[in-house]
Scaffold this active site. Structure first.
Site, PDB file in Angstrom:
ATOM      1  N   TYR A 160       0.996  -1.164   0.146  1.00 26.29           N
ATOM      2  CA  TYR A 160      -0.081  -0.022  -0.220  1.00 26.29           C
ATOM      3  C   TYR A 160       0.641   1.330  -0.011  1.00 26.29           C
ATOM      4  CZ  TYR A 160      -2.411   4.005   1.248  1.00 26.29           C
ATOM      5  OH  TYR A 160      -3.106   5.441   1.208  1.00 26.29           O
ATOM      6  N   HIS A 217      -3.183   0.487   6.385  1.00 25.55           N
ATOM      7  CA  HIS A 217      -4.525   0.530   5.401  1.00 25.55           C
ATOM      8  C   HIS A 217      -5.299  -0.910   5.781  1.00 25.55           C
ATOM      9  CE1 HIS A 217      -6.036   1.761   1.451  1.00 25.55           C
ATOM     10  NE2 HIS A 217      -5.683   2.770   1.944  1.00 25.55           N
TER      11      HIS A 217
HETATM   12  C1  GCO Z   1      -4.825   7.914   2.995  1.00 27.46           C
HETATM   13  C2  GCO Z   1      -5.571   6.789   2.544  1.00 27.46           C
HETATM   14  C3  GCO Z   1      -6.026   6.922   0.944  1.00 27.46           C
HETATM   15  C4  GCO Z   1      -7.030   5.944   0.287  1.00 27.46           C
HETATM   16  C5  GCO Z   1      -7.533   6.646  -0.622  1.00 27.46           C
HETATM   17  C6  GCO Z   1      -8.733   5.424  -1.452  1.00 27.46           C
HETATM   18  O1  GCO Z   1      -4.581   7.731   4.235  1.00 27.46           O
HETATM   19  O2  GCO Z   1      -4.939   8.878   2.311  1.00 27.46           O
HETATM   20  O3  GCO Z   1      -5.574   5.707   2.882  1.00 27.46           O
HETATM   21  O4  GCO Z   1      -4.662   6.827   0.415  1.00 27.46           O
HETATM   22  O5  GCO Z   1      -6.351   4.876   0.077  1.00 27.46           O
HETATM   23  O6  GCO Z   1      -8.485   7.673  -0.052  1.00 27.46           O
HETATM   24  O7  GCO Z   1      -9.244   6.083  -2.265  1.00 27.46           O
HETATM   25 MG    MG Z   2      -5.058   5.976   4.982  1.00 27.15          MG
END
Ligand code: GCO
Ligand code: MG
Length: 408
Positions: A160, A217
Site C-alpha cells: 500500500y 491500510h
Molecule cells: C490515506 C488513504 C488513501 C486511500 C484512498 C482510497 O490515508 O490517504 O489511505 O490513500 O487509499 O483515499 O480512495
Molecule cells: Mg489511510
C-alpha cells in the site's frame, strides 16, 4: 431567500472531481464537493436525481434544517454515497452563508485557534533507500510531518502507498485507472518482520523532531495489530493509521492493552455513529473522517466536538481524491478546531487544478494557511471544467498469495 437551481460537474485534471454549484435568487452561489473516489458517478446521480429537485425553493440559510431533511428524510440513510451527496449540499450552503455574512467560514465557527494548520506529506519508496530520499525531499521543503510507506523485500507486489518503480518518490499516487481493478498481493508475515526495523532506521536518520506517520491500510488482524503496535513503540510514531479493518471496533481494545502508540482511524467512516464508540472508549487518538464522506461541515463539526470532549484530535482525510473545495472546508475547520491534530495534504497544485479551482489558500513550510475570502474561499471555473469529463477508474483489490481476498 431561495435556492433556484443547482448543477453537478464530474471531471478534472487526472481526477473525477464531483463539484456541486447551488444558485440562489440573490445571485449568491455556493460550492460543494461530492467526490467519492472511484465511485464518483453515484453521488453525482444521487444529487441530480433526488436531492437537487427536493431542495429547490428552500431557504439556503437554513443549513441545519436542510441537513436534517436530507438525512432523516432519506429513511435509508448513511453510507458513503448518500453522505457525500449530503456533504456537498451542506458545504455549498455554508459557502453561501459565509458569502452573505461577508466572512471566511472559520469566523462563523468561532475564529482562529492557530495561525495555520500543520499538514503531513506522503513519502514513499520502492525500498527503504528510496523512502529515505523521499522523506528528505519533504523535510527539505519544511514539512514537519511525513507519512512513510515503503516496499517490503520479497513482497510479491509493491504494497500500500508504494510505487513499483524505484525513484518514483515525489507525490506518488496509486494508479486507479481502468474500470477493472488491478490485483495486489499481500504478505503479512514479511510486512511484520520488515517494517518495524525500517521505521526505526527512519527515526535514527531524521532525529527526534520529525513527526512520522504510517498507514497500515486495514491489513492486520487484531492480534497482529497489537503485536505491530508494540514492536514500533520505540519509533515514537505520531500515529499508526488503520491498523485493522475498523468494522470490528472492540478489536482495538487488544491493541490498546499492549501499546501506547497513537492510533488514527476513520477515513472510511461516514457518520458519527461509526466514531462515537471509538472516541468515547478512548480507543483512538485521532479521528480521520473527511467533510466529503462524513456529510459535510455540519456533521463533521459534530464529530470534531464529540472528539474534543475525549481528547481525541482531528486528522482529516486529505487523499488526492478530495477536491480543493472540501480541502478548503477542512482548512476552515482546522484553524478553528480546539482539538485540531494534523491535516493530510498532497500538493496537487498543478496549474490545471489551480485554474479549475482558483483560491488564496496556500501551503508554506508544511503549514496550510487559510484564505480570508468570504465563505469557503474557492472559486470554480466552469469554462475550464468544460474540457473535462468522467474517466472510469477503480481501487486495486488485494489478495493473499493463495488467492484469499484481503482488505485494500
Ligand atoms: C490515506 C488513504 C488513501 C486511500 C484512498 C482510497 O490515508 O490517504 O489511505 O490513500 O487509499 O483515499 O480512495
Ligand atoms: Mg489511510
Amino acid at each position: 431567500m431561495k435556492i433556484t437551481d443547482a448543477k453537478v460537474f464530474v471531471g478534472g485534471p487526472g481526477k473525477n472531481y464531483v463539484t456541486l454549484k447551488i444558485m440562489t435568487d440573490q445571485g449568491v452561489y455556493g460550492l460543494g464537493d461530492a467526490t467519492l473516489n472511484n465511485r464518483e458517478t453515484l453521488p453525482a446521480a444521487y444529487l441530480t436525481d433526488y436531492l437537487i429537485p427536493a431542495i429547490i425553493g428552500m431557504d439556503p440559510r437554513n443549513s441545519e434544517d436542510i441537513w436534517q431533511y436530507l438525512y432523516r428524510g432519506a429513511y435509508f440513510r448513511k453510507g458513503p454515497i448518500a453522505m457525500a451527496a449530503f456533504g456537498a449540499i451542506d458545504m455549498a450552503l455554508w459557502d453561501i452563508k459565509g458569502k452573505l455574512a461577508n466572512m471566511p467560514l472559520y469566523q462563523l465557527f468561532g475564529g482562529k485557534s492557530r495561525k495555520a494548520a500543520m499538514v503531513y506529506a506522503h513519502a514513499t519508496g520502492a525500498d527503504l533507500d528510496d523512502l529515505m530520499t523521499s522523506i528528505q525531499f519533504y523535510v527539505d521543503q519544511g514539512y514537519k510531518a511525513v507519512r512513510v510507506q515503503c516496499g517490503i523485500p520479497g513482497m510479491p507486489t509493491a504494497g500500500y502507498g508504494v510505487s513499483e518503480t524505484k525513484g518514483d518518490v515525489e507525490n506518488y499516487i496509486t494508479d486507479f485507472s481502468g474500470i477493472k481493478p488491478k490485483v495486489e498481493i499481500w504478505d503479512t508475515g514479511r510486512y511484520m518482520r520488515y517494517m518495524p526495523d525500517a521505521l526505526l532506521q527512519i527515526r535514527d536518520r531524521f532525529g527526534p523532531d520529525l513527526k512520522i506517520l504510517h498507514d497500515v491500510h486495514h491489513r492486520l488482524t487484531p492480534r497482529e495489530a497489537a503485536a505491530f503496535a508494540k514492536a514500533v513503540e520505540p519509533v515514537d510514531l505520531f500515529w499508526l493509521e488503520d491498523p485493522t479493518p475498523a468494522e470490528d471496533q472492540d478489536a482495538l481494545k487488544m491493541l490498546r492493552q499492549h501499546s501506547t502508540v497513537p492510533v488514527a482511524i476513520g477515513e472510511v467512516f461516514n457518520s458519527i455513529w461509526e466514531c462515537n464508540n471509538l472516541i468515547e472508549q478512548n480507543l483512538i487518538d485521532f479521528i480521520r473522517v473527511s467533510v466529503t464522506y462524513a456529510g459535510g461541515i455540519t456533521h463533521a463539526k459534530r464529530i470534531v466536538d464529540l472528539a474534543g470532549l475525549h481528547n481525541v484530535r482531528t486528522g482529516f482525510h486529505g487523499a488526492p481524491s478530495h477536491s480543493p473545495i472540501s480541502m478548503a472546508a477542512q482548512a476552515h475547520l482546522n484553524v478553528w478546531a480546539p482539538n485540531f491534530g494534523i491535516q493530510e495534504y498532497l500538493v496537487l497544485g498543478t496549474p490545471e487544478c489551480d485554474a479549475l479551482f482558483p483560491s488564496d489558500h496556500y501551503l508554506e513550510n508544511g503549514m496550510f494557511y487559510v484564505s480570508d475570502a468570504p465563505g469557503l474561499g474557492v472559486e470554480f471555473n466552469e469554462d475550464e471544467a468544460a474540457q473535462y469529463s468522467y474517466k472510469a477508474g477503480s481501487h486495486p483489490i488485494v489478495r493473499l498469495e493463495d488467492g484469499t481476498m484481503w482488505d485494500y
